[in-house]
Design a protein around this motif. Structure first.
Motif, mmCIF file in Angstrom:
data_model
loop_
_atom_site.group_PDB
_atom_site.id
_atom_site.type_symbol
_atom_site.label_atom_id
_atom_site.label_comp_id
_atom_site.label_asym_id
_atom_site.label_seq_id
_atom_site.Cartn_x
_atom_site.Cartn_y
_atom_site.Cartn_z
ATOM 1 N N LEU A 83 1.768 -8.087 24.129
ATOM 2 C CA LEU A 83 1.395 -9.501 24.186
ATOM 3 C C LEU A 83 0.201 -9.767 25.092
ATOM 4 O O LEU A 83 -0.158 -10.918 25.340
ATOM 5 C CB LEU A 83 2.600 -10.333 24.634
ATOM 6 C CG LEU A 83 3.850 -10.171 23.760
ATOM 7 C CD1 LEU A 83 4.939 -11.135 24.196
ATOM 8 C CD2 LEU A 83 3.528 -10.344 22.287
ATOM 9 N N TYR A 129 8.071 -14.285 23.938
ATOM 10 C CA TYR A 129 7.304 -14.500 25.162
ATOM 11 C C TYR A 129 8.222 -14.908 26.316
ATOM 12 O O TYR A 129 9.335 -15.402 26.102
ATOM 13 C CB TYR A 129 6.264 -15.603 24.950
ATOM 14 C CG TYR A 129 5.050 -15.168 24.172
ATOM 15 C CD1 TYR A 129 3.889 -14.773 24.826
ATOM 16 C CD2 TYR A 129 5.064 -15.163 22.772
ATOM 17 C CE1 TYR A 129 2.766 -14.380 24.113
ATOM 18 C CE2 TYR A 129 3.944 -14.765 22.058
ATOM 19 C CZ TYR A 129 2.806 -14.381 22.729
ATOM 20 O OH TYR A 129 1.694 -13.995 22.015
ATOM 21 N N PHE A 162 2.344 -20.217 28.592
ATOM 22 C CA PHE A 162 3.666 -19.957 28.043
ATOM 23 C C PHE A 162 4.408 -21.259 27.777
ATOM 24 O O PHE A 162 4.169 -22.278 28.428
ATOM 25 C CB PHE A 162 4.461 -19.071 28.999
ATOM 26 C CG PHE A 162 3.745 -17.791 29.351
ATOM 27 C CD1 PHE A 162 3.472 -16.843 28.376
ATOM 28 C CD2 PHE A 162 3.301 -17.559 30.642
ATOM 29 C CE1 PHE A 162 2.782 -15.680 28.683
ATOM 30 C CE2 PHE A 162 2.617 -16.397 30.964
ATOM 31 C CZ PHE A 162 2.355 -15.458 29.977
#
Length: 325
Positions: A83, A129, A162
């Motif tokens: 990621l 995530y 995020f």
């Protein structure tokens, strides 16, 4: 229905792995084919916006033993590309290795979970995530420590990237009460934690710009930092680095965030000190301090062979933080 089953499977897998996933109540059920692991190329960013495109299709593979940051994270398989847009294991290993020292500092118990969710994400049907709250908890716990070494919280880990805790994401694992109890204990200043062996000393020397044997004339507090003023004479530059003549004429070092934490080495200013530091934005930051001990064989060996020691990938101390000299 398939989308709901997919979300449930992810939740159960997360619980089995010891990771806390949040599924938003009433969240729209996604179609199972959207999470076809080998079928998608564009990766949606957690905060929205354009997706990422990779030259290679995603794959699942075992977390290798030499990926020290994540080998003990609690699950065995990772997703690649990860990621952080690393597409090869070699790149992941190189860049993750510089974060290993942060784990040893124990600035937050979720540091490994957070970093590995990005460097070596768990291999599921879709990328998972960290939640923004997890990022913020680790940042708040670790950024003061990083700041004491002259490194800011890096751009690649900014928490606004995020999602809020209303989606499928990895949450804070550490109990808030335990975190409060841990934070309430006064810890020794990070710069005063002592390595007990020659290898540890030389690793610290590798990650420092300069190393000096010197006497300390005076110690003051200034804006939350501890200010060390060196004696004019009896100093020996063991590693000069970026130090200029004006720096060495009167050495003034700052122990960032060190005004209130205990530092046993400074209980007495008699004798010599072995000091390591970095030059950041014109200021000399102290990163490690030891009382000079003539009979300490580990210290004597480290100083003698510091330039022949093969500095590891842990230098710079934290990857992604820009150095400014």
């Amino acid at each position: 229905m398939k989308g709901a089953r997919t979300a449930l499977r992810l939740l159960l897998l997360g619980l089995a792995l010891g990771l806390g996933f949040l599924v938003a109540p009433g969240a729209p059920a996604a179609r199972a084919e959207e999470y076809d692991y080998y079928g998608w190329q564009a990766e949606p960013l957690p905060g929205g916006g354009a997706g990422r495109f990779y030259s290679k299709p995603p794959q699942c593979l075992d977390i290798p033993a030499d990926l020290a940051l994540c080998h003990t994270v609690g699950y065995k398989r990772m997703r690649l590309p990860n990621l952080l847009e690393h597409e090869s294991l070699a790149e992941v290993k190189q860049q993750a290795s510089s974060w290993v020292p942060l784990l040893a500092k124990r600035c937050h118990s979720d540091t490994q979970v957070f970093l590995c969710s990005l460097f070596a994400p768990v291999c599921l049907d879709r990328p998972i995530y960290p939640c923004r709250s997890l990022c913020e908890a680790v940042r708040d716990g670790c950024s003061p420590l990083m700041g004491s070494y002259g490194f800011p919280w890096p751009e690649m880990l900014h928490c606004h990237k995020f999602s809020l805790d209303n989606d499928l994401c990895i949450t804070v694992q550490f109990a808030p009460l335990a975190l409060f109890l841990l934070s309430s204990v006064t810890k020794i200043c990070a710069q005063c934690e002592m390595e007990q062996n020659a290898d540890g000393l030389m690793e610290q020397m590798c990650s420092s710009d300069f190393v000096v044997k010197m006497r300390i004339k005076e110690v003051k507090s200034e804006n939350g930092d501890r200010k060390l003023i060196g004696a004019q004479k009896k100093k020996k530059l063991l590693k000069t680095g970026p130090l200029k003549r004006k720096d060495t004429k009167k050495l003034v070092l700052y122990m960032k965030n060190g005004a209130s934490c205990p530092c046993p080495q400074l209980d007495s200013l008699t004798g010599n000190f072995l000091i390591m530091g970095r030059k950041v934005e014109g200021q000399l930051l102290l990163t490690a301090i030891y009382r000079w001990e003539k009979k300490n064989k580990e210290m004597k060996f480290a100083v003698k062979f510091m330039f022949s020691y093969p500095c590891s990938l842990y230098y710079p101390f934290f990857y992604g933080a820009a150095e400014q000299h």
